[in-house]
Design a protein around this motif. Structure first.
Motif, PDB file in Angstrom:
ATOM      1  N   SER A  42       0.814  -1.213   0.000  1.00  0.00           N
ATOM      2  CA  SER A  42       0.000   0.000   0.000  1.00  0.00           C
ATOM      3  C   SER A  42       0.844   1.257   0.000  1.00  0.00           C
ATOM      4  CB  SER A  42      -0.923   0.008   1.233  1.00  0.00           C
ATOM      5  OG  SER A  42      -0.143   0.047   2.423  1.00  0.00           O
ATOM      6  N   HIS A 177     -20.166   7.141   6.747  1.00  0.00           N
ATOM      7  CA  HIS A 177     -20.800   7.446   5.462  1.00  0.00           C
ATOM      8  C   HIS A 177     -22.312   7.615   5.636  1.00  0.00           C
ATOM      9  CE1 HIS A 177     -22.939   5.899   1.842  1.00  0.00           C
ATOM     10  NE2 HIS A 177     -22.154   6.772   1.236  1.00  0.00           N
ATOM     11  N   ASN A 294     -16.302  12.985   0.631  1.00  0.00           N
ATOM     12  CA  ASN A 294     -15.051  12.433   1.175  1.00  0.00           C
ATOM     13  C   ASN A 294     -15.276  11.074   1.830  1.00  0.00           C
ATOM     14  OD1 ASN A 294     -13.570  14.677   0.375  1.00  0.00           O
ATOM     15  ND2 ASN A 294     -13.912  15.768   2.290  1.00  0.00           N
ATOM     16  N   ILE A 297     -15.676   8.489  -0.896  1.00  0.00           N
ATOM     17  CA  ILE A 297     -14.376   8.136  -1.496  1.00  0.00           C
ATOM     18  C   ILE A 297     -13.613   7.179  -0.577  1.00  0.00           C
ATOM     19  CG2 ILE A 297     -12.110   9.056  -2.135  1.00  0.00           C
ATOM     20  CD1 ILE A 297     -13.591  11.610  -3.055  1.00  0.00           C
ATOM     21  N   GLN A 298     -13.603   7.480   0.729  1.00  0.00           N
ATOM     22  CA  GLN A 298     -12.918   6.613   1.695  1.00  0.00           C
ATOM     23  C   GLN A 298     -13.563   5.234   1.744  1.00  0.00           C
ATOM     24  OE1 GLN A 298     -12.380   8.335   5.572  1.00  0.00           O
ATOM     25  NE2 GLN A 298     -11.708  10.296   4.758  1.00  0.00           N
ATOM     26  N   GLU A 300     -15.169   3.632  -0.646  1.00  0.00           N
ATOM     27  CA  GLU A 300     -14.786   2.864  -1.834  1.00  0.00           C
ATOM     28  C   GLU A 300     -13.332   2.427  -1.762  1.00  0.00           C
ATOM     29  OE1 GLU A 300     -16.886   1.789  -4.122  1.00  0.00           O
ATOM     30  OE2 GLU A 300     -18.451   2.749  -2.922  1.00  0.00           O
ATOM     31  N   SER A 301     -12.480   3.280  -1.202  1.00  0.00           N
ATOM     32  CA  SER A 301     -11.056   2.948  -1.063  1.00  0.00           C
ATOM     33  C   SER A 301     -10.856   1.774  -0.109  1.00  0.00           C
ATOM     34  CB  SER A 301     -10.280   4.175  -0.575  1.00  0.00           C
ATOM     35  OG  SER A 301      -8.927   3.865  -0.366  1.00  0.00           O
ATOM     36  N   ILE A 302     -11.562   1.804   1.027  1.00  0.00           N
ATOM     37  CA  ILE A 302     -11.455   0.723   2.009  1.00  0.00           C
ATOM     38  C   ILE A 302     -12.017  -0.571   1.436  1.00  0.00           C
ATOM     39  CG2 ILE A 302     -12.208  -0.086   4.268  1.00  0.00           C
ATOM     40  CD1 ILE A 302     -10.086   2.009   4.449  1.00  0.00           C
ATOM     41  N   LYS A 303     -13.090  -0.481   0.635  1.00  0.00           N
ATOM     42  CA  LYS A 303     -13.647  -1.676  -0.005  1.00  0.00           C
ATOM     43  C   LYS A 303     -12.608  -2.344  -0.887  1.00  0.00           C
ATOM     44  CE  LYS A 303     -18.600  -0.602  -0.082  1.00  0.00           C
ATOM     45  NZ  LYS A 303     -19.754  -0.241  -0.955  1.00  0.00           N
ATOM     46  N   LEU A 304     -11.820  -1.530  -1.599  1.00  0.00           N
ATOM     47  CA  LEU A 304     -10.761  -2.081  -2.445  1.00  0.00           C
ATOM     48  C   LEU A 304      -9.665  -2.712  -1.597  1.00  0.00           C
ATOM     49  CD1 LEU A 304     -10.402   0.728  -5.162  1.00  0.00           C
ATOM     50  CD2 LEU A 304     -11.408  -1.540  -5.455  1.00  0.00           C
ATOM     51  N   ASP A 305      -9.370  -2.091  -0.438  1.00  0.00           N
ATOM     52  CA  ASP A 305      -8.320  -2.615   0.443  1.00  0.00           C
ATOM     53  C   ASP A 305      -8.682  -3.986   1.000  1.00  0.00           C
ATOM     54  OD1 ASP A 305      -6.731  -0.435   0.058  1.00  0.00           O
ATOM     55  OD2 ASP A 305      -7.366   0.616   1.880  1.00  0.00           O
ATOM     56  N   LYS A 308      -7.596  -6.711  -1.479  1.00  0.00           N
ATOM     57  CA  LYS A 308      -6.193  -6.898  -1.824  1.00  0.00           C
ATOM     58  C   LYS A 308      -5.366  -7.110  -0.567  1.00  0.00           C
ATOM     59  CE  LYS A 308      -4.808  -2.022  -1.741  1.00  0.00           C
ATOM     60  NZ  LYS A 308      -4.311  -0.882  -2.499  1.00  0.00           N
TER      61      LYS A 308
END
Length: 360
Positions: A42, A177, A294, A297-298, A300-305, A308
Motif C-alpha cells: 500500500s 458514510h 469524502n 471516497i474513503q 470505496e477505497s477501504i472496499k478495495l483494500d 487486496k
C-alpha cells in the motif's frame, strides 16, 4: 608428587568425559535456513529510514512489521501450531535427544516454549530489511518441513490481520458514510423547506431584482424632479402639469421606500434576513455534501483494500535441506575444552605449589 599426579588425572578425566559427551552423546542438530522480507504494497514509495507495519508507531513500517513477524514466530501461538503438526513436545522428551538436553514429563509449557525458542533463531538486518530465520532439528528433513510450515503460517497470519484491520476500518467508514449522508439529506430538506415557506427559489436573484427596480425608480425619480424644477420656472404652481408631476414624484418616492424596506427591514420578513438565513442553510448543505463525498471516497477505497493484500511475505531464499549437522561444532568445542582444561590445571597447579612453599 603423588598429589600432582592425582590432579593431572582428575583434569584428564574431566577432558575425556566432556569430550566424549560432545563427540558421542550430544545430539547433532541440522539447521534449515530461509530469508524473508515483509513488503507493504500500500506504500506509494519506500520509506527513507531503516526498516516494517502491521501496526503504526514511532518506528518505520518495515521494521515494525518485521518485529511483529519475529515475535509471532517465537510466540506460544506459533509453537502450538507447529507442535500440533509435528509433535514437538513429544520430540523434546524423546530419546532422539541426549539425556542431559532432553526435557522431562514434569517440565511446564513455559519450559517447552523456551526450548523451542532456543531452536528457532531469527535475525533482522535493518540495512537490507531482511529476516534471517533458522530452525534446528535432529532430522534434516524435519527441520526443513517445520521451517516451511512456519513461513506459511506467518503469511496466513499477516493476511488475516490485514483483512481484520480492513474490515474494522470498513465498518467504521460505513457508519460515518451513513451518518454524513443523513446529515446531507437533512440539510437539503431544511433548505427546501425554507425556500417553500418564503416562496423563493433563490433570494439572491430576488435581491438582485429588487436592487435593479430601486435603481430604475431612483433614476426615474431624478428625471421627474429635474422636469418639475424646469417647468416650475414658467408654470403656475397650481397648474395641472406640475400637480401631476408632484404626484408622480411622491408615488415614485413611496415605491422606492417600500422596496428599500423590503430589502433591509429589521423584521424576519426582510429580504436581507431571508438572504442571510438562506446563505447559512446553503453553506451548511455544501459543507455536508463535501463531507459526504469524502466519506464516499474513503468507503470505496477501504472496499478495495479488503480485496487486496496490503502486506505480503516475500521469500528471498527458500528453506534449504541441511547436508550436515550444524550443532555442536565439535572441533571448536574440543579446542575450547582443551584450553579450559590446561588453564584450570595451570591455576590449580600454581595454587598447589604456593601452598607447598608455605608449608616448607
Amino acid at each position: 608428587m603423588k598429589k600432582r599426579n592425582i590432579l593431572k588425572a582428575l583434569f584428564l578425566l574431566f577432558f575425556i568425559t566432556s569430550s566424549s559427551y560432545y563427540l558421542f552423546v550430544k545430539s547433532e542438530l541440522y539447521e534449515s535456513k530461509t530469508i524473508l522480507m515483509v513488503r507493504d504494497l500500500s506504500a506509494a514509495v519506500p520509506t527513507a529510514s531503516f526498516g516494517l507495519s502491521l501496526l503504526g508507531g514511532g518506528v518505520d513500517s518495515q521494521t515494525q512489521d518485521s518485529m511483529v513477524v519475529q515475535e509471532y514466530l517465537l510466540s506460544l501461538d506459533m509453537f502450538e501450531r507447529v507442535d500440533k503438526e509435528f509433535k514437538l513436545s513429544e520430540h523434546y522428551r524423546s530419546e532422539a535427544l541426549d539425556p542431559i538436553e532432553r526435557l522431562s514429563t514434569s517440565d511446564t509449557i513455559e519450559d517447552i516454549l523456551k526450548f523451542y525458542q532456543n531452536r528457532c533463531i531469527i535475525n533482522y538486518d535493518e540495512v537490507s530489511g531482511l529476516l534471517h530465520i533458522a530452525y534446528s532439528h535432529t532430522e534434516p528433513t524435519k527441520a526443513k518441513e517445520i521451517l516451511i510450515f512456519m513461513v506459511e503460517a506467518v503469511e496466513d497470519a499477516i493476511n488475516v490481520f490485514n483483512q481484520r484491520k480492513a474490515i474494522k476500518q470498513l465498518k467504521f467508514i460505513a457508519q460515518e458514510h451513513k451518518k454524513n449522508k443523513d446529515k446531507m439529506y437533512a440539510s437539503s430538506a431544511q433548505l427546501e423547506e425554507y425556500q417553500n415557506s418564503h416562496l423563493l427559489l433563490d433570494p439572491n436573484a430576488e435581491a438582485t431584482t429588487s436592487s435593479g427596480i430601486i435603481a430604475t425608480l431612483e433614476t426615474k425619480l431624478t428625471e421627474k424632479k429635474i422636469e418639475y424644477s424646469t417647468k416650475a420656472n414658467y408654470l403656475n404652481s397650481k397648474s395641472h402639469e406640475l400637480t401631476s408631476l408632484k404626484s408622480e414624484i411622491k408615488e415614485i418616492s413611496s415605491s422606492i421606500e417600500k422596496h428599500k424596506k423590503s430589502l433591509t427591514s429589521s423584521q424576519q420578513s426582510g429580504l436581507n434576513k431571508i438572504l442571510f438565513e438562506y446563505e447559512k442553510l446553503k453553506m451548511q448543505l455544501e459543507f455536508d455534501t463535501e463531507i459526504y463525498k469524502n466519506a464516499l471516497i474513503q468507503l470505496e477505497s477501504i472496499k478495495l483494500d479488503t480485496l487486496k493484500e496490503a502486506k505480503t511475505l516475500s521469500i528471498v531464499s527458500q528453506p534449504n535441506m541441511p547436508d550436515g549437522y550444524t550443532y555442536p561444532d565439535k572441533k571448536k568445542i574440543l579446542i575450547t575444552l582443551l584450553l579450559i582444561t590446561f588453564m584450570l590445571y595451570g591455576i590449580m597447579a600454581m595454587i598447589y605449589a604456593i601452598i607447598q612453599d608455605h608449608k616448607e
